[in-house]
Design a protein around this motif. Structure first.
Motif, PDB file in Angstrom:
ATOM      1  N   GLY A  94      -5.968  17.061  16.015  1.00 52.42           N
ATOM      2  CA  GLY A  94      -6.773  16.891  14.803  1.00 52.42           C
ATOM      3  C   GLY A  94      -7.665  15.662  14.878  1.00 52.42           C
ATOM      4  O   GLY A  94      -8.842  15.712  14.509  1.00 52.42           O
ATOM      5  N   THR A  95      -7.103  14.548  15.375  1.00 52.54           N
ATOM      6  CA  THR A  95      -7.890  13.315  15.499  1.00 52.54           C
ATOM      7  C   THR A  95      -9.037  13.484  16.487  1.00 52.54           C
ATOM      8  O   THR A  95     -10.181  13.098  16.203  1.00 52.54           O
ATOM      9  CB  THR A  95      -6.979  12.159  15.959  1.00 52.54           C
ATOM     10  OG1 THR A  95      -5.937  11.965  15.003  1.00 52.54           O
ATOM     11  CG2 THR A  95      -7.778  10.873  16.111  1.00 52.54           C
ATOM     12  N   SER A  96      -8.764  14.067  17.642  1.00 50.26           N
ATOM     13  CA  SER A  96      -9.799  14.210  18.672  1.00 50.26           C
ATOM     14  C   SER A  96     -10.901  15.174  18.219  1.00 50.26           C
ATOM     15  O   SER A  96     -12.088  14.936  18.506  1.00 50.26           O
ATOM     16  CB  SER A  96      -9.180  14.673  19.986  1.00 50.26           C
ATOM     17  OG  SER A  96      -8.495  15.902  19.831  1.00 50.26           O
ATOM     18  N   ILE A  97     -10.538  16.239  17.510  1.00 50.88           N
ATOM     19  CA  ILE A  97     -11.563  17.167  17.006  1.00 50.88           C
ATOM     20  C   ILE A  97     -12.402  16.494  15.928  1.00 50.88           C
ATOM     21  O   ILE A  97     -13.632  16.678  15.875  1.00 50.88           O
ATOM     22  CB  ILE A  97     -10.906  18.455  16.489  1.00 50.88           C
ATOM     23  CG1 ILE A  97     -10.350  19.269  17.660  1.00 50.88           C
ATOM     24  CG2 ILE A  97     -11.900  19.306  15.687  1.00 50.88           C
ATOM     25  CD1 ILE A  97      -9.610  20.510  17.260  1.00 50.88           C
ATOM     26  N   ALA A  98     -11.762  15.700  15.066  1.00 52.56           N
ATOM     27  CA  ALA A  98     -12.523  14.981  14.034  1.00 52.56           C
ATOM     28  C   ALA A  98     -13.517  14.012  14.668  1.00 52.56           C
ATOM     29  O   ALA A  98     -14.669  13.901  14.215  1.00 52.56           O
ATOM     30  CB  ALA A  98     -11.555  14.234  13.119  1.00 52.56           C
ATOM     31  N   LEU A  99     -13.094  13.314  15.727  1.00 56.16           N
ATOM     32  CA  LEU A  99     -14.011  12.397  16.422  1.00 56.16           C
ATOM     33  C   LEU A  99     -15.174  13.156  17.059  1.00 56.16           C
ATOM     34  O   LEU A  99     -16.309  12.662  17.093  1.00 56.16           O
ATOM     35  CB  LEU A  99     -13.245  11.612  17.492  1.00 56.16           C
ATOM     36  CG  LEU A  99     -12.250  10.568  16.973  1.00 56.16           C
ATOM     37  CD1 LEU A  99     -11.381  10.026  18.106  1.00 56.16           C
ATOM     38  CD2 LEU A  99     -12.998   9.418  16.287  1.00 56.16           C
ATOM     39  N   GLY A 159     -19.577  13.380  18.075  1.00 49.44           N
ATOM     40  CA  GLY A 159     -19.880  14.116  19.296  1.00 49.44           C
ATOM     41  C   GLY A 159     -19.091  13.629  20.492  1.00 49.44           C
ATOM     42  O   GLY A 159     -19.486  13.862  21.645  1.00 49.44           O
ATOM     43  N   LEU A 160     -17.965  12.956  20.258  1.00 55.69           N
ATOM     44  CA  LEU A 160     -17.168  12.389  21.337  1.00 55.69           C
ATOM     45  C   LEU A 160     -16.426  13.508  22.075  1.00 55.69           C
ATOM     46  O   LEU A 160     -15.776  14.336  21.447  1.00 55.69           O
ATOM     47  CB  LEU A 160     -16.165  11.383  20.764  1.00 55.69           C
ATOM     48  CG  LEU A 160     -15.441  10.470  21.744  1.00 55.69           C
ATOM     49  CD1 LEU A 160     -16.415   9.461  22.340  1.00 55.69           C
ATOM     50  CD2 LEU A 160     -14.306   9.739  21.032  1.00 55.69           C
ATOM     51  N   PRO A 161     -16.529  13.578  23.402  1.00 56.09           N
ATOM     52  CA  PRO A 161     -15.765  14.604  24.141  1.00 56.09           C
ATOM     53  C   PRO A 161     -14.278  14.528  23.825  1.00 56.09           C
ATOM     54  O   PRO A 161     -13.726  13.440  23.623  1.00 56.09           O
ATOM     55  CB  PRO A 161     -16.046  14.249  25.603  1.00 56.09           C
ATOM     56  CG  PRO A 161     -17.366  13.529  25.575  1.00 56.09           C
ATOM     57  CD  PRO A 161     -17.366  12.750  24.283  1.00 56.09           C
ATOM     58  N   LEU A 162     -13.620  15.673  23.818  1.00 54.35           N
ATOM     59  CA  LEU A 162     -12.220  15.732  23.418  1.00 54.35           C
ATOM     60  C   LEU A 162     -11.322  14.844  24.276  1.00 54.35           C
ATOM     61  O   LEU A 162     -10.379  14.226  23.766  1.00 54.35           O
ATOM     62  CB  LEU A 162     -11.716  17.182  23.478  1.00 54.35           C
ATOM     63  CG  LEU A 162     -12.204  18.129  22.367  1.00 54.35           C
ATOM     64  CD1 LEU A 162     -11.664  19.520  22.600  1.00 54.35           C
ATOM     65  CD2 LEU A 162     -11.777  17.609  21.008  1.00 54.35           C
ATOM     66  N   VAL A 163     -11.611  14.768  25.576  1.00 58.20           N
ATOM     67  CA  VAL A 163     -10.741  13.986  26.453  1.00 58.20           C
ATOM     68  C   VAL A 163     -10.743  12.513  26.040  1.00 58.20           C
ATOM     69  O   VAL A 163      -9.687  11.855  26.052  1.00 58.20           O
ATOM     70  CB  VAL A 163     -11.170  14.144  27.931  1.00 58.20           C
ATOM     71  CG1 VAL A 163     -12.592  13.649  28.170  1.00 58.20           C
ATOM     72  CG2 VAL A 163     -10.175  13.427  28.844  1.00 58.20           C
ATOM     73  N   TYR A 164     -11.901  11.993  25.634  1.00 67.00           N
ATOM     74  CA  TYR A 164     -11.952  10.592  25.205  1.00 67.00           C
ATOM     75  C   TYR A 164     -11.271  10.414  23.854  1.00 67.00           C
ATOM     76  O   TYR A 164     -10.606   9.397  23.591  1.00 67.00           O
ATOM     77  CB  TYR A 164     -13.397  10.107  25.142  1.00 67.00           C
ATOM     78  CG  TYR A 164     -14.094  10.116  26.475  1.00 67.00           C
ATOM     79  CD1 TYR A 164     -13.526   9.499  27.588  1.00 67.00           C
ATOM     80  CD2 TYR A 164     -15.315  10.758  26.644  1.00 67.00           C
ATOM     81  CE1 TYR A 164     -14.160   9.513  28.825  1.00 67.00           C
ATOM     82  CE2 TYR A 164     -15.961  10.781  27.878  1.00 67.00           C
ATOM     83  CZ  TYR A 164     -15.374  10.156  28.958  1.00 67.00           C
ATOM     84  OH  TYR A 164     -15.996  10.176  30.185  1.00 67.00           O
ATOM     85  N   GLY A 165     -11.433  11.400  22.979  1.00 66.62           N
ATOM     86  CA  GLY A 165     -10.766  11.336  21.686  1.00 66.62           C
ATOM     87  C   GLY A 165      -9.255  11.329  21.829  1.00 66.62           C
ATOM     88  O   GLY A 165      -8.544  10.600  21.126  1.00 66.62           O
ATOM     89  N   ILE A 166      -8.747  12.136  22.763  1.00 64.61           N
ATOM     90  CA  ILE A 166      -7.302  12.181  23.008  1.00 64.61           C
ATOM     91  C   ILE A 166      -6.809  10.832  23.532  1.00 64.61           C
ATOM     92  O   ILE A 166      -5.786  10.308  23.080  1.00 64.61           O
ATOM     93  CB  ILE A 166      -6.971  13.311  24.007  1.00 64.61           C
ATOM     94  CG1 ILE A 166      -7.217  14.674  23.344  1.00 64.61           C
ATOM     95  CG2 ILE A 166      -5.532  13.211  24.487  1.00 64.61           C
ATOM     96  CD1 ILE A 166      -7.205  15.827  24.322  1.00 64.61           C
ATOM     97  N   LEU A 167      -7.535  10.259  24.468  1.00 69.46           N
ATOM     98  CA  LEU A 167      -7.129   8.964  25.025  1.00 69.46           C
ATOM     99  C   LEU A 167      -7.176   7.864  23.964  1.00 69.46           C
ATOM    100  O   LEU A 167      -6.355   6.946  23.975  1.00 69.46           O
ATOM    101  CB  LEU A 167      -8.031   8.600  26.209  1.00 69.46           C
ATOM    102  CG  LEU A 167      -7.857   9.477  27.450  1.00 69.46           C
ATOM    103  CD1 LEU A 167      -8.915   9.130  28.501  1.00 69.46           C
ATOM    104  CD2 LEU A 167      -6.457   9.324  28.040  1.00 69.46           C
ATOM    105  N   LEU A 168      -8.126   7.969  23.047  1.00 71.50           N
ATOM    106  CA  LEU A 168      -8.239   6.957  21.989  1.00 71.50           C
ATOM    107  C   LEU A 168      -7.043   6.967  21.045  1.00 71.50           C
ATOM    108  O   LEU A 168      -6.782   5.975  20.356  1.00 71.50           O
ATOM    109  CB  LEU A 168      -9.527   7.151  21.192  1.00 71.50           C
ATOM    110  CG  LEU A 168     -10.812   6.584  21.806  1.00 71.50           C
ATOM    111  CD1 LEU A 168     -12.020   6.965  20.962  1.00 71.50           C
ATOM    112  CD2 LEU A 168     -10.717   5.060  21.919  1.00 71.50           C
ATOM    113  N   THR A 169      -6.313   8.097  21.002  1.00 70.08           N
ATOM    114  CA  THR A 169      -5.166   8.148  20.090  1.00 70.08           C
ATOM    115  C   THR A 169      -4.046   7.208  20.532  1.00 70.08           C
ATOM    116  O   THR A 169      -3.108   6.973  19.770  1.00 70.08           O
ATOM    117  CB  THR A 169      -4.599   9.585  19.975  1.00 70.08           C
ATOM    118  OG1 THR A 169      -4.165  10.037  21.268  1.00 70.08           O
ATOM    119  CG2 THR A 169      -5.640  10.534  19.424  1.00 70.08           C
ATOM    120  N   ILE A 170      -4.142   6.675  21.745  1.00 73.30           N
ATOM    121  CA  ILE A 170      -3.175   5.643  22.154  1.00 73.30           C
ATOM    122  C   ILE A 170      -3.292   4.432  21.227  1.00 73.30           C
ATOM    123  O   ILE A 170      -2.313   3.720  20.983  1.00 73.30           O
ATOM    124  CB  ILE A 170      -3.416   5.223  23.613  1.00 73.30           C
ATOM    125  CG1 ILE A 170      -3.169   6.410  24.560  1.00 73.30           C
ATOM    126  CG2 ILE A 170      -2.524   4.057  24.014  1.00 73.30           C
ATOM    127  CD1 ILE A 170      -3.543   6.141  25.998  1.00 73.30           C
TER     128      ILE A 170
END
Length: 441
Positions: A128-133, A138-149
């Protein structure tokens, strides 16, 4: 058998918040002192998995499934009350209490089952966080996932100032999300008579296959294992004389008030989502199976008419970002409870936090690279996460009912017979419904 554990649950926050004495009279002062754990638990009832089922339910059946939401939250109130009782009276979280009663092999099996469930819960928040980003920036999902750290680091930062700081942040987040959806629904001018009718259960829900399946999805997204583990631990965060029976009774009473008030808030937010879907997207040929469907639909005048605006889309994505981040924080705490309770491990705080998060992120990233970080595939993962939660649920609820009915553990606070019977019946019904849901996907 495992020796009885002496280690406190979430020891960095256990008994860290002072509460008024039982002899003080101010209800408001006591409610505020005990208020907070319910907010952290309530955010688990409004995570991105709930969003998809609520919005989809509204877009397909307008307000008819509001009754399912209401019934689900009433069951949640019942189960969270048992979790509170275990924490306040037995001074153990659910993982600790189960681990003491079972052989080592069973304990490890239960840990694995619940660890998978914690990963599934965390996955919905991360996705949910990565899709919202992605929707917002327009942040790629892989970066959004890593940002959840970073939300793990946020937990570490704010816990330095005490659990009250996190409780305040989560409560503020709930209020912001509620206001956003309240404004959206108010501007949409829903049919209030239809809303009231939707709160009355309809027999058609049980006889129409598609409605039944979606109803099962709503129930599965609402009742989740991590919330009872979390609440049984957070209920111990208040410091009072637990050798004083009057103080224990008061702690139970106000912890239940805290839980029920915040669960009502969770119900209202989920109901607003369903009403929003039912008002703006019903009979529009859009079943809202993806967050992007809603995001794009809210700024498309062909779908929502004069209400269409980029602001509504942005507010929706911002609310998704908030709930995704906050639900990830609470699922990380739940992961710590499960890991420590079943394995009785002792690690530095930052290591425990990062381990629970990386256990979730690694499989998400692996799957992401396999599917090319497809947004649609990641949202489908939320549905499959519900399967993992469904599998773990009976291994959570049955033991909790049994433990809170145990005279040796609970003393005079053990469940009366009608509570025990109700707990087993509700758990069995939920388990059967979840099995039906799994085979219908």
């Amino acid at each position: 058998m495992m020796n009885e554990q002496k280690k406190k649950s979430l020891d960095e926050i256990n008994e860290s918040v002072d509460v008024p004495s039982v002899y003080e009279t101010s209800f408001v002062q006591k409610f505020l002192a005990y208020s907070g754990p319910g907010a952290l638990v309530a955010i688990g009832y409004m995570d991105p998995g709930n969003w998809l089922t609520s919005l989809s339910g509204g877009s397909q059946y307008r307000y008819k499934l509001l009754s399912v939401l209401l019934l689900s939250i009433l069951v949640a109130m019942f189960m969270q009350t048992l979790a509170i009782k275990l924490g306040v009276v037995a001074r153990q979280d659910l993982a600790q209490a189960i681990a003491v009663k079972v052989p080592k092999l069973v304990r490890y099996v239960l840990w694995i089952i619940n660890e998978i469930a914690m990963m599934a819960t965390d996955m919905t928040g991360v996705v949910g966080t990565s899709i919202a980003l992605r929707l917002l920036f327009g942040l790629p999902l892989v970066y959004g996932i890593l940002l959840t750290i970073l939300d793990v680091l946020m937990v570490l930062l704010f816990l330095r100032f005490g659990i009250r700081r996190i409780e305040f942040i989560v409560l503020t987040a709930i209020m912001i999300v509620g206001v956003i959806f309240g404004i959206d629904v108010f501007r949409a001018h829903p049919a209030f008579a239809g809303i009231l009718n939707g709160l009355i259960p309809s027999p058609q829900i049980l006889t129409t296959h598609r409605e039944l399946i979606l109803s099962l999805g709503i129930i599965g997204a609402t009742i989740m294992p991590h919330n009872v583990y979390l609440h049984s631990s957070l209920a111990q965060s208040r410091r009072y004389d637990h050798n004083n029976p009057k103080q224990v009774n008061e702690a139970l009473r106000f912890a239940k008030w805290d839980s029920n008030v915040h669960l009502v808030a969770a119900f209202l937010i989920n109901a607003l989502l369903l009403i929003l879907g039912g008002t703006l997207f019903f009979n529009k040929g859009n079943q809202l199976t993806a967050f992007r469907d809603v995001y794009e639909g809210l700024k498309n005048s062909a779908i929502v008419g004069s209400l269409a605006s980029p602001l509504m889309s942005t507010l929706f994505a911002f609310a998704l970002l908030i709930t995704g981040m906050i639900s990830s924080i609470t699922s990380t705490l739940s992961g710590q409870i499960v890991m420590e309770g079943y394995l009785n491990i002792r690690l530095p705080l930052w290591e425990r936090r990062l381990i629970t998060r990386f256990v979730t992120l690694i499989p998400i990233l692996v799957i992401g690279f396999i599917v090319g970080f497809s947004e649609q595939t990641f949202e489908a993962m939320i549905v499959f996460a519900q399967i993992a939660l469904s599998i773990a649920l009976p291994f959570t609820l049955y033991p909790m009912v049994a433990l809170t009915s145990n005279r040796n553990l609970m003393g005079s606070h053990r469940n009366p017979a009608w509570i025990t019977i109700s707990g087993y019946v509700l758990t069995t019904i939920i388990t059967v419904l979840n099995v039906e849901f799994m085979f219908s996907i």
